[in-house]
Write a protein that holds these residues in place. Structure first.
Motif, PDB file in Angstrom:
ATOM      1  N   PHE A 289      -1.317  10.930  -0.360  1.00  0.00           N
ATOM      2  CA  PHE A 289      -0.500   9.698  -0.422  1.00  0.00           C
ATOM      3  C   PHE A 289       0.698   9.530  -0.043  1.00  0.00           C
ATOM      4  CE2 PHE A 289      -3.390   9.852  -4.298  1.00  0.00           C
ATOM      5  CZ  PHE A 289      -4.313   8.981  -4.032  1.00  0.00           C
ATOM      6  N   LEU A 290       1.584  10.681   0.138  1.00  0.00           N
ATOM      7  CA  LEU A 290       2.996  10.893   0.811  1.00  0.00           C
ATOM      8  C   LEU A 290       2.567  10.528   2.281  1.00  0.00           C
ATOM      9  CD1 LEU A 290       4.909  13.731  -0.547  1.00  0.00           C
ATOM     10  CD2 LEU A 290       5.220  11.546  -0.711  1.00  0.00           C
TER      11      LEU A 290
ATOM     12  N   VAL B 112       3.714   5.959  -5.595  1.00  0.00           N
ATOM     13  CA  VAL B 112       3.376   6.104  -7.031  1.00  0.00           C
ATOM     14  C   VAL B 112       2.409   6.996  -7.394  1.00  0.00           C
ATOM     15  CG1 VAL B 112       2.782   4.842  -9.148  1.00  0.00           C
ATOM     16  CG2 VAL B 112       4.463   3.786  -7.503  1.00  0.00           C
ATOM     17  N   LEU B 113       1.559   7.188  -6.721  1.00  0.00           N
ATOM     18  CA  LEU B 113       0.232   7.896  -6.654  1.00  0.00           C
ATOM     19  C   LEU B 113       0.710   9.422  -6.285  1.00  0.00           C
ATOM     20  CD1 LEU B 113      -2.525   5.744  -5.672  1.00  0.00           C
ATOM     21  CD2 LEU B 113      -2.202   6.360  -7.696  1.00  0.00           C
TER      22      LEU B 113
ATOM     23  N   ILE C 173       0.936  -1.225  -0.042  1.00  0.00           N
ATOM     24  CA  ILE C 173      -0.074  -0.030   0.263  1.00  0.00           C
ATOM     25  C   ILE C 173       0.971   1.268   0.102  1.00  0.00           C
ATOM     26  CG2 ILE C 173      -1.810   1.302   1.433  1.00  0.00           C
ATOM     27  CD1 ILE C 173      -2.664  -1.240   2.405  1.00  0.00           C
ATOM     28  N   GLY C 174       2.123   1.266   0.773  1.00  0.00           N
ATOM     29  CA  GLY C 174       2.865   2.141   0.838  1.00  0.00           C
ATOM     30  C   GLY C 174       3.631   2.475  -0.578  1.00  0.00           C
ATOM     31  N   GLY C 175       3.805   1.392  -1.243  1.00  0.00           N
ATOM     32  CA  GLY C 175       4.622   1.976  -2.476  1.00  0.00           C
ATOM     33  C   GLY C 175       3.348   2.433  -3.532  1.00  0.00           C
ATOM     34  N   ILE C 176       2.194   1.707  -3.376  1.00  0.00           N
ATOM     35  CA  ILE C 176       1.349   2.412  -4.678  1.00  0.00           C
ATOM     36  C   ILE C 176       1.089   3.840  -4.092  1.00  0.00           C
ATOM     37  CG2 ILE C 176      -1.202   2.135  -4.866  1.00  0.00           C
ATOM     38  CD1 ILE C 176      -1.021  -0.792  -4.677  1.00  0.00           C
TER      39      ILE C 176
ATOM     40  N   PHE D 180       2.583  15.744 -11.315  1.00  0.00           N
ATOM     41  CA  PHE D 180       2.382  16.188 -12.434  1.00  0.00           C
ATOM     42  C   PHE D 180       1.029  16.458 -12.809  1.00  0.00           C
ATOM     43  CE2 PHE D 180       6.329  13.587 -12.046  1.00  0.00           C
ATOM     44  CZ  PHE D 180       7.265  14.760 -12.422  1.00  0.00           C
ATOM     45  N   LEU D 181       0.149  15.514 -12.274  1.00  0.00           N
ATOM     46  CA  LEU D 181      -1.360  15.524 -12.512  1.00  0.00           C
ATOM     47  C   LEU D 181      -2.180  16.564 -11.656  1.00  0.00           C
ATOM     48  CD1 LEU D 181      -1.847  11.831 -13.262  1.00  0.00           C
ATOM     49  CD2 LEU D 181      -1.355  13.519 -15.111  1.00  0.00           C
TER      50      LEU D 181
END
Length: 121
Positions: free
Chosen positions: A30-31, A14-15, A8-11, A21-22
């Motif tokens: 997310f961080l 990435v998000l 979950i932390g890795g995902i 950028f988005l």
């Protein structure tokens, strides 16, 4: 359990990177999610994240209770209300509009009343 937290932390990382950028994808939540997951799942990954040259200082300030910079709060709230406003305009249901506004109001109250504002050094 640790594997699930690290996944979950890795995902979330990435998000968060995509959120840089988005425009409508938030980076900070997310961080913070990644940091919380890594703190419980892997001390090595947590150390990597909080020592990251881009995000590390920000996460350390939040984790140590020093708060979020005023500029960060202003940008977060502006983006929040802009996206909620657009979403409220786009959906047809008054119940969904009320839900969206309630969520945005709750986040605003939490951010302004309970999260300290980091004074510039």
């Amino acid at each position: 359990m640790k594997l699930a937290l690290n996944l979950i932390g890795g995902i979330a990382v990435v998000l968060a990177i995509l959120g840089v950028f988005l425009p409508l994808l938030p980076t900070t939540p997310f961080l913070l999610l990644a940091s919380a997951c890594f703190a419980r799942g892997s001390t090595r990954l947590h150390a990597w994240l909080i020592n990251n040259r881009v995000f590390g200082a920000y996460l350390r300030d939040v984790e140590q209770g020093r708060g979020i910079p005023l500029r960060g709060k202003v940008v977060a709230l502006a983006m929040l209300w802009a996206s909620i406003g657009y979403s409220a305009f786009a959906v047809g249901s008054m119940a969904l509009v009320a839900l969206l506004i309630s969520i945005a109001a709750g986040v605003t109250i939490y951010l302004c009343a309970f999260v300290p504002t980091l004074r510039t050094r």
